[in-house]
Design an enzyme around this catalytic site. Sequence first.
Site, short mmCIF file in Angstrom:
data_model
loop_
_atom_site.label_atom_id
_atom_site.label_comp_id
_atom_site.label_asym_id
_atom_site.label_seq_id
_atom_site.Cartn_x
_atom_site.Cartn_y
_atom_site.Cartn_z
N ASP A 115 0.43 38.15 -48.19
CA ASP A 115 0.39 37.70 -46.79
C ASP A 115 -0.85 38.20 -46.07
O ASP A 115 -0.79 38.61 -44.91
CB ASP A 115 1.66 38.10 -46.01
CG ASP A 115 1.71 37.40 -44.66
OD1 ASP A 115 1.26 36.25 -44.57
OD2 ASP A 115 2.16 38.02 -43.66
N ARG B 279 -7.85 40.31 -43.02
CA ARG B 279 -6.65 41.13 -43.17
C ARG B 279 -6.63 41.83 -44.53
O ARG B 279 -6.01 42.87 -44.69
CB ARG B 279 -5.41 40.24 -43.02
CG ARG B 279 -4.51 40.72 -41.90
CD ARG B 279 -3.68 39.61 -41.37
NE ARG B 279 -2.40 39.48 -42.05
CZ ARG B 279 -1.40 38.75 -41.58
NH1 ARG B 279 -1.55 38.11 -40.42
NH2 ARG B 279 -0.27 38.64 -42.23
N TRP C 182 -2.99 29.88 -37.11
CA TRP C 182 -2.26 30.31 -35.90
C TRP C 182 -3.11 31.09 -34.91
O TRP C 182 -2.70 31.29 -33.77
CB TRP C 182 -1.02 31.11 -36.28
CG TRP C 182 -1.25 32.29 -37.19
CD1 TRP C 182 -1.05 32.29 -38.55
CD2 TRP C 182 -1.69 33.60 -36.84
NE1 TRP C 182 -1.35 33.54 -39.06
CE2 TRP C 182 -1.74 34.36 -38.04
CE3 TRP C 182 -2.05 34.22 -35.64
CZ2 TRP C 182 -2.14 35.70 -38.07
CZ3 TRP C 182 -2.46 35.55 -35.67
CH2 TRP C 182 -2.49 36.28 -36.88
N THR D 179 0.75 30.28 -30.31
CA THR D 179 0.49 31.51 -29.54
C THR D 179 -0.98 31.68 -29.17
O THR D 179 -1.32 32.55 -28.38
CB THR D 179 0.89 32.74 -30.37
OG1 THR D 179 0.27 32.65 -31.66
CG2 THR D 179 2.40 32.82 -30.55
N GLY E 268 3.72 29.73 -40.74
CA GLY E 268 3.50 29.84 -42.18
C GLY E 268 4.65 30.51 -42.93
O GLY E 268 4.81 30.32 -44.13
N ASP F 240 -3.08 36.77 -44.34
CA ASP F 240 -3.54 35.59 -43.57
C ASP F 240 -5.04 35.67 -43.28
O ASP F 240 -5.51 36.69 -42.76
CB ASP F 240 -2.81 35.51 -42.24
CG ASP F 240 -1.39 34.99 -42.39
OD1 ASP F 240 -0.93 34.88 -43.54
OD2 ASP F 240 -0.76 34.70 -41.37
CA CA Z 1 1.51 35.01 -42.65
#
Ligand code: CA
Length: 583
Positions: free
Chosen positions: A323, A346, A263, A186, A203, A325
């Site tokens: 999570d 994050r 990503w 993306t 992931g 990331d």
């Molecule tokens: Ca993730």
Amino acid sequence: MKYISGACESGFLKSITIAGALIALPMSSSAAGVTMDDINNDAKTTGDVVSHGIGNQGQRYSPLAKINDKTIKSLAPAYTFSFGGEKMRGQEAQPLVHNGVIYTTASYNRVFAINAETGMQIWAYEHRLPEGILPCCDVINRGGALYDNLFIFTTLDALIVALDTSNGKVVWKQSLGDFKAGHSATSAPIIVDGKAITGVAGGEFGIVGMVRAFDAKTGKLIWERPTIEGHVGTLNGKPNGMTGTLNATWPGDLWKVGGGAPWNNGTYDLETDTIMWGVGNPAPWNSHMRPGDNLYGISTIALDPATGKIKWHFQYTPNEAWDYDGTNHTIAFNKGKQKLAAHADRNGFFYVLDRTNGKLVNAFPFVEGHSWATSIDLKTGRPIEAGKRPGNPADSADGKKGAVVTVSPSFLGGTNWYGPTYSPDTGLFYVASNEMGMDLWNEPVTYKKGAAYMGAGFSIKPLFDDYIGAMRAIDPMTGKRVWEVKNKAPLWAGAMSTGGNLVFYGTPEGYFKAVNAKTGEEVWQYNTGSGIVGSPITWEQGGEQFIAVPSGWGAAVPLWGGEVAKQIEGINQGASLVVFKLY
Ligand code: CA
Ligand code: CA
């Protein structure tokens, strides 16, 4: 009369000698491709935007000042370009503009070339997506890269595709992985030294993250660098060293499906010749299955653009369990003689690194209510955890669900994929941040190709009644919050600062806003008709300053946001690019 060979390299001028005098003439737009000089100087040149981040270093700052805190009252739409059809959903792109043509991606991997002055379409490309793609977070795309006469972007079925900028026809394409196993893409590639460099998503499906460099003109693979310890990289088709040391920070065989998707797009710092790329969560989410730090999950890895070797790394969240990331942009900036890089993670902490070696310089929270860690140890770089790791399912009565924790930030993050902006005028970073918490628990899970590999359940909720999002001006050296502008809905769009003492950003409520960069005073807004989750750009053309922003609500929040998504129901979809100038 004779032409001087190689004189087209500036992209704007060709030189001829007539009777011994050197004369510069405008080059026709069709002939002038984008050069490495154009890309390396992008942040300074105001007639174009040829890279993601308005310059590979990702500061998203333009020195343009015609539109400023005084003149902005006269800013109004010049035109709106519709991405058309029935395909709306989230529009997360950052457009590019070169020689009077805007190039932008849209949802469902469509690409448009648009006359930047009139808003008329020049060509459109519609990528044919197969059945069974596994995107995590809507059918979005974040934009492309320009190089030579190519527009290069990545797709939800895990391809990197180069289009001819004159007609939108495919020139080359290459695979980034098996979409049936959960690979997708993306982010916008970055162009460094003639290479198109990109990561891959997936992931949550137990793919193994990989950053790849292709010859930007031909698509030939040059190097690949796995992001998870134990996997071996390549250079020109030959093995080029293992990432990390086998089983140093991962137990057993879990590294083989260890996630770490890079990503988001990386950034490139010309001064130190270093690529900085954020790596996502180690897989699965259930951290009890993988005791150890799990490198290079949730890290910034610094790569040598020539070989793809890792120069240094900094890990934000060891043995990550929420999570968080670490894919947020790592943005080069200088303070005196210090070569630094900033990263709003994050996990709710803002980090300042020495970008020559990855050493931590400063770290402080930039969100309210962060509860997973109390602080970051400035000596070791490690978080001081606050006992908010979800419980081990093995400790529960039936072994099926570990103890639930209530923790913040949520996995949607204190911030997410969208780039903050750094203004060298104010020395401040401007970060779109969000205050959401979550209930999170772990479950047993085993890897199965193409199936979610998480071992976790969750429920997201707002932390406060009156707002979720906040645009914040942050001093990276002191951690001081200079100002903030709160927003009811979570902010999910890129920001841009300018020499006009302005910061621009969009909101899910549809507003494209400008605030005073020094004070945060809101000086202008315009409702684009749908939520904004894309990134603005600005350039000058024909003596006028233009600003473009994509509009179109969607992306991760309505899909994953639980109580937060319910609170902001009723935002209509849309799919357009809105372009402004002074009247
Ligand atoms: Ca993730
Ligand atoms: Ca430029």
